[in-house]
Design an enzyme around this catalytic site. Structure first.
Site: not given
Ligand code: ADP
Ligand code: ASP
Ligand code: MG
Length: 825
Positions: A511, A583, A610, A613, A617, A668, A671, A682, A686, A802
């Site tokens: 916003k 993505k 990077e 995906v 990593l 947790g 989603e 999702d 990837k 994470g």
């Protein structure tokens, strides 16, 4: 007795009463008994006087008002610094001068034109007033040894104006000073800068900023031991501090370097200043009146500084004239005719460049001369133009010249390469190049609107200031927020050790946005963002981040919005680099994907993703390295969802699948709506990103996708979904049982096959010993099967989700862009 010392104070140093007091103190601390003190007019007065003349020529009504302003400024100084007779004397002569000016202007008004002599005469009053005021003041303070005397430079300095500017008539001037100045007595001479007399005895000036020249002329005439030019900066800086805020003071410069810098626009010193000092080998110091404790810059014959490049300057408002034609090849005298014609019309050429084929000659001139120069050239080559031996005379206005100066360039390699790569990475195109044979100077003509960006970028590349990157972050949520915190903790180290200067200049949420002209204080970015802000506006945001004066701009998109991804082509094409974990862009339609690539090429910009995906990593970078080094990628398989990895790693059949989902959500690991994970979309995105990186033309619809959301539960609310999921446990249990009977495990895996171009995502049975059957609970894993990694595939594995690791991945990309831009990481 010690040799004379000459001080020159510029207009800013004598701007008002407080400044004059500062100057008096500096002089009183100088133990040398004989000082020559050259002063400029009070700041802005020369401009004001010239404006009055121009106003009279226009018959403008404001003449009296302008004169009144000049009167007030001097009255205030006189009233503050002087009293009694000295004040009365000053004011009497000052008022007489103003009356003289008024009557000259009256004539100018009538004839609507002022001659150069009139302009010189009026412009020179500023120096007369500043020196009269100051000498009376210094005398009254009574702290200098010996007498304080006012010296009118017009009685001493005689010059002849020629094509190269004013040339001092040394014999006449020396004779004059010998008569006027007492020998071997302590004395402080307060001398008018800027003004002189010509051979006919008429008053003239030494050109704008000419008091520096006066300083060094008096240095030579008095045979001074040194000349100190006092100004409002700490010395000669590596670039104009108003354009490059982190310009550094140069310790020492050769006369030639200083001359070159001055010629190419370093206003701190007048280009002709050097000549008299060189003649007598007198060192010149440039120092700061407002910080006299600082050492300043020494200009002398043999400076100690070893830097290859001393300074970078620019001249704006130039025009480039290009003369082109096969008829010039091998014809002697073309250049002679060309520059002869320009000289005859008094057009001074700043820079010349000719290709060795002689097919074209181009030169730069002040933009104000462009129309005249074009006419002169067309006239001079009229017959060649008509006969086609010269095809064109092209004039490009709004150019700037950037000059890189340093004696040491001659002996060091790669200076030019550095200049051009810095210009290239700042997306500045070069129109013409000239390098003096002395190799003391490389000059390039560029588009005027890129001038300050070019200056900063080239300046940065010589380590005179760190690489500066203007950063805009979109989406300061979980990942974006952690990224800002990570940057906050590293920014100082990056700047100190690696000379990377990352400046977050804007943060935008869905916003609102917070823009900063300097940088958002990263230690307190949350407060800054919540305290101020304006409505989010992507166009304004991108323009702000891509400010002209910042050498590089990067937008980091931490949102997951397709609308924002759709803007990447526009940004990339404009030269803004993009770094993102979003993505939606790379897995969107192929047409958009193709536009990313085109725009990236068009804008010479970088686009790194990077973190789309496997979070932090090194999956995409690994894939690129394989591809770029010529390996052939045959197959990619992987588990690219931490949630789905977890569900199948823990599900041993002792509980129904729906309970595992419910428990994962409670921890947790999913989603908020677990269907976002279970649908496999999702994951498929990837896979598309990797597939496209391999060269496959994949769309989401091409992926064979086995989602784990029962069709009957696709439309209901999230609560109902969890409640009803047990209805579908039986078929899942059946699949697990079947796999176990074959001594296998179930895993949710994606695969890409180069030969068939197929992409699939879904549940597969794997041997118990398979790498994918033995990863940590929420890990991601990717296997690359390639020509080189054939028998034994290359595996990248580790936590693939994470905020910390995702932000780390983005940060890595950000630094990679900096490295591509030339930062030495
Ligand atoms: P003065 O009034 O002392 O003659 P000027 O305004 O003529 O001062 O010159 C000093 C100014 O020159 C500085 O304030 C600075 O903004 C500008 N400048 C431009 N280029 C340079 C440079 N390379 N180094 C130092 N100052 C520069
Ligand atoms: N006052 C003159 C000018 O403004 C000379 C100088 O300050 O050097 O150009
Ligand atoms: Mg000056």
């Amino acid at each position: 007795m010690d040799r004379w010392r000459v001080h020159k104070f510029g207009g800013s140093s004598v701007a008002d009463a407080v400044c004059m007091e500062r100057v008096a103190r500096i002089l009183e601390e100088d133990p040398n008994p004989r000082l020559g003190v050259v002063l400029s007019a009070c700041r802005g007065i020369t401009d004001a006087l010239l404006n009055v003349v121009a106003a009279a020529e226009r018959q403008d009504d404001g003449v009296d008002r302008r004169i009144d302003e000049i009167r007030k400024r001097h009255h205030v100084i006189a009233e503050t610094l002087l009293s009694g007779d000295p004040r009365a004397q000053f004011l009497t002569s000052f008022e007489q001068d103003l009356r003289d000016i008024a009557s000259i202007l009256h004539t100018v008004r009538l004839i609507r034109a002022a001659s150069q002599t009139v302009r010189d005469l009026i412009a020179g009053y500023g120096e007369i007033w500043s020196t009269r005021l100051f000498s009376a003041y210094l005398r009254a303070r009574g702290k200098r040894p010996g007498r304080v005397e006012w010296l009118d430079a017009r009685e001493i300095v005689s010059v002849e104006w020629g094509p190269l500017g004013p040339a001092v008539r040394w014999d006449v001037s020396e004779a004059n000073i010998a008569k006027a100045v007492p020998r071997d007595q302590p004395v402080t001479l307060i001398i008018t800068g800027f003004i002189a007399r010509d051979a006919r005895g008429l008053q003239t000036t030494l050109g704008r900023n000419g008091s520096d020249f006066s300083g060094s002329i008096f240095g030579a005439l008095l045979d001074a031991g040194e000349i100190v030019i006092w100004t409002d900066v700490d010395g000669v800086l590596s670039a104009d501090p108003r354009l490059v805020p982190d310009a550094k003071v140069i310790d020492s410069l050769s006369y030639n370097e200083a001359m070159e810098l001055a010629y190419f626009g370093a206003k701190v010193i007048h280009p002709q200043t050097m000549a008299p000092a060189v003649l007598k080998g007198i060192p010149i110091w440039i120092r700061n009146t407002f910080a006299p404790e600082k050492l300043g810059t020494l200009i002398c014959a043999n400076p100690t500084s070893q830097l290859a490049v001393k300074g970078i300057t620019s001249i704006d408002r130039c025009a480039l004239v290009n003369l082109e034609g096969a008829g010039m090849i091998g014809v002697p005298g073309t250049a002679h005719r060309l520059f002869g014609a320009l000289r005859d019309h008094g057009i001074s050429v700043i820079l010349i460049s000719q290709g060795s084929s002689e097919h074209s000659i181009c030169f730069a001139i002040p933009e104000s001369e462009a129309t005249r120069a074009e006419a002169v050239v067309r006239e001079a080559f009229d017959s060649e133009l008509r006969q086609g031996q010269i095809q064109s005379v092209e004039v490009t206005t709004a150019c700037s010249i950037l000059a890189v100066v340093g004696d040491g360039m001659a002996g060091s390699h790669g200076v030019a390469a550095k200049v051009f790569s810095a210009l290239g990475s700042a997306a500045v195109s070069v129109r013409a190049i000239a390098q003096g044979a002395s190799e003391r100077n490389i000059s390039v003509v560029i588009d005027g609107k890129h001038s300050s960006r070019a200056l900063r970028s080239v300046h940065s590349s010589f380590y005179l200031s760190p690489h500066t990157v203007s950063i805009g972050l979109i989406g300061p949520g979980l990942v974006g927020g952690v990224l800002l915190d990570q940057m906050a903790s590293q920014i100082e180290r990056l700047s100190r050790d690696l000379k990377v200067d990352l400046r977050v200049r804007g943060i935008m949420s869905s916003k609102r946005m917070h823009l900063s002209n300097v940088e958002v204080p990263l230690g307190r970015w949350r407060e800054a963002v919540s305290a101020t802000g304006e409505p989010a506006d992507l166009t304004r945001f991108a323009e702000h981040i891509h400010a002209d004066h910042m050498p590089h701009a990067i937008i980091i998109d931490c949102s997951s919005s397709a609308d924002i991804a759709a803007r990447y082509p526009e940004w990339l094409a404009a030269g803004i680099h993009v770094v993102t974990p979003n993505k939606k862009g790379n897995s969107g339609d192929l047409e958009l994907y193709a536009r990313f690539q085109e725009a990236r090429k068009q804008g010479s910009s970088h686009y790194l993703y990077e973190a789309t995906v496997g979070a932090g990593l090194p999956i995409i970078q690994t894939l690129r390295d394989l591809r770029d080094t010529g390996d052939e990628i045959r197959r990619i398989e992987g588990i690219l969802s931490g949630t789905l990895a977890y569900l199948f790693n823990v599900w041993d059949g002792s509980e129904p699948f729906s309970s595992i989902v419910r428990a994962a959500k409670a921890k947790g690991y999913t989603e908020p709506d677990p269907r976002d994970d279970l649908s496999g979309v999702d994951f498929a995105r990837k896979l598309i990103i990797l597939g496209r990186e391999m060269g496959l033309r994949l769309e989401l619809a091409d992926v064979q996708l086995e989602g784990l959301v029962p069709p009957a539960l696709k439309a209901c609310g999230p609560e109902e979904f969890l409640e009803r999921l047990p209805e579908f446990d039986a078929p899942m249990a059946q699949r697990l049982k079947a796999a176990r009977e074959r001594d296998r495990v179930l895993r949710y895996v994606g695969s890409l096959d180069a030969a068939t171009g197929k992409a699939s995502v879904g549940l597969v049975e794997l041997e118990r010993s398979h790498t994918f059957a033995n990863i940590n609970l929420t890990d991601n894993v990717v296997r690359f099967l390639t020509r080189r990694y054939n028998e034994n595939p290359l595996v990248v594995q580790g936590p693939g989700a994470g905020p910390e690791v995702t932000a780390g991945g983005i940060f890595g990309d950000l630094l990679r862009v900096c490295a591509y831009l030339g930062a030495k990481l």
